[in-house]
Design an enzyme around this catalytic site. Sequence first.
Site, mmCIF file in Angstrom:
data_model
loop_
_atom_site.group_PDB
_atom_site.id
_atom_site.type_symbol
_atom_site.label_atom_id
_atom_site.label_comp_id
_atom_site.label_asym_id
_atom_site.label_seq_id
_atom_site.Cartn_x
_atom_site.Cartn_y
_atom_site.Cartn_z
ATOM 1 N N SER A 136 3.511 9.678 -12.022
ATOM 2 C CA SER A 136 2.360 9.063 -11.356
ATOM 3 C C SER A 136 1.435 10.070 -10.693
ATOM 4 O O SER A 136 0.280 9.762 -10.402
ATOM 5 C CB SER A 136 2.828 8.046 -10.305
ATOM 6 N N LYS A 195 1.793 9.576 -3.151
ATOM 7 C CA LYS A 195 0.433 9.323 -3.630
ATOM 8 C C LYS A 195 -0.560 10.168 -2.826
ATOM 9 O O LYS A 195 -0.207 10.802 -1.833
ATOM 10 C CB LYS A 195 0.055 7.838 -3.470
#
Length: 206
Positions: free
Chosen positions: A71, A121
């Site tokens: 990711s 993230k």
Amino acid sequence: MAVGGLLRVLVSPAGGVAAWLPCHELFASWHHWLPSLPRLRPPASDGFKLLLVLLLFSAALAEVRYIASSSMVPTLRPGDRAVAEKVTYLFRRPSIGDIVFFKVPTAVQNYGVNKDVVFIKRVLATPGDFIEVRKGQLIVNGVAQKEHYTATHALYTMEAMRLPEGHVFVMGDNRNNSCDSRAWGPLPIGNIVGRYMTCFTRSSFQ
């Protein structure tokens, strides 16, 4: 695709999880051999004890985490070991561009993800900011952002929203394979457990 369906597809070991590095098992086993240290009586025993104290203290300030998904490609790749420090956010709020480790929010837990699972993230907007996406172009407070760190852009659109106090907006650098604020909304700052400092690539251990 509905948000629920998106979450079911993306929330998986390939959806952004950063796992504990197995070295914590080594620390957990110290109590088996620490009692024998006095019998060893090394010449620099005081120095060794000081080093041990410093190592234990540093463990409270930073963690090494294993990157298990794609990711955050190309910034971080599966198999990388990332160092997360826990000091910065004691003195300031997260800033745009920070890469953060955080416990998954309630919206993700509702789909069966354990509350102690940690994602990684990038912060793209902070409390009070307006954020939107037009055909893959990220716009914050009316300004188009130059994102040199992302993988190939997905042509997605997200309506403008204003971030509430105490929340940030996070996304993975690999926008095509990331379960992030696009699916489950702004992240409570209280969920953040550390800030990314550096990483060791897989080749460093070969």
